[in-house]
Design an enzyme around this catalytic site. Structure first.
Site, short mmCIF file in Angstrom:
data_model
loop_
_atom_site.label_atom_id
_atom_site.label_comp_id
_atom_site.label_asym_id
_atom_site.label_seq_id
_atom_site.Cartn_x
_atom_site.Cartn_y
_atom_site.Cartn_z
N LYS A 294 115.71 12.94 48.04
CA LYS A 294 116.01 11.93 47.96
C LYS A 294 114.85 10.82 47.63
CE LYS A 294 119.48 9.64 49.55
NZ LYS A 294 120.33 8.84 50.38
N ARG B 211 127.76 16.09 46.47
CA ARG B 211 126.62 15.15 46.00
C ARG B 211 126.34 15.46 44.52
NH1 ARG B 211 120.93 14.43 46.26
NH2 ARG B 211 120.51 11.93 46.48
N SER C 35 125.72 6.86 56.19
CA SER C 35 124.24 6.93 56.60
C SER C 35 123.67 5.58 57.35
CB SER C 35 123.43 7.19 55.13
OG SER C 35 123.93 8.43 54.83
#
Length: 226
Positions: free
Chosen positions: A152, A52, A123
């Protein structure tokens, strides 16, 4: 419906999702590379790696080289390696797959781009999103955030009853994401999960290897009943 016919598909995918480590260069020490951290967690038993990368442009050579380096490591350890969001790069370098969020490319379009043999993770925060993702070709779901998280900024919290409802509504494996630690993973017991995805619980630890091993023990004990 799940369309993956590759090496990591169907029942073979399930055990690889137990300890799912998501990289974040925020936790890098001076002079350290993401690959250094990934090697530490792989040596300690991480079963799945997601790159990521939010600080490098998607089309940069630096990102491509970083992905290739981590991919080589994962192949050395026989662990699946997926990219976050970047379907084009995933297809180019031939990694094991990709993970996309609800705001990224639509799951069906991703499946068309990467083909039937690649892992597709999606997700989800609701039962409706989860069912649709499975219909569009997802191989597994990441559901969360199941706890408050600082990794996040836009994370939506998902209560644990909804998490369980999602696990019951789909036939593909489900992992929990968001705010998970070695201590609170026990609170997810009995919900139908096959594993957890974490960032800071591993990469934010002073000792990445020790954190990975402790998380793995708790996942085995509380989620997998081993």
């Amino acid at each position: 419906m799940n369309q993956n016919t590759g090496k990591f598909s169907g029942e073979a995918l399930v055990p690889t999702l137990a300890v799912y480590a998501v990289t974040d260069r925020h936790w890098l020490k001076p002079g350290q590379k993401l690959a250094d951290q990934v090697r530490e967690t792989l040596e300690a038993g991480a079963t799945f790696i997601q790159l990521r990368e939010k600080d490098l442009p998607e089309d940069s050579e630096e990102l491509r080289q970083e992905a290739l380096e981590i991919q080589e490591l994962c192949r050395e350890y026989g662990v699946p390696f997926v990219l976050d969001d970047d379907a084009a790069l995933a297809a180019e370098i031939g990694c094991d797959g990709i993970h996309v969020g609800q705001e990224d490319m639509e799951a069906g379009a991703v499946r068309e781009l990467v083909g039937p043999d690649k892992i597709l993770g999606v997700s989800a925060q609701t039962v409706e999103e989860a069912v649709l993702a499975e219909e569009r070709g997802a191989d597994y779901l990441g559901v969360g955030a199941v706890f408050p998280t600082g990794s996040k900024d836009d994370a939506i919290e998902v209560d644990h009853d909804t998490l369980e409802a999602i696990c019951k509504a789909v036939s593909i494996p489900v992992i929990a994401i968001g705010g998970i630690t070695v201590d609170n993973v026990k609170e997810l017991a009995g919900r139908g999960l096959v594993g957890v995805a974490v960032i800071s619980a591993i990469f934010g630890a002073d000792d990445i290897g020790a954190a990975t091993r402790e998380l793995s023990r708790n996942v085995d004990k509380y989620l997998l009943n081993k």
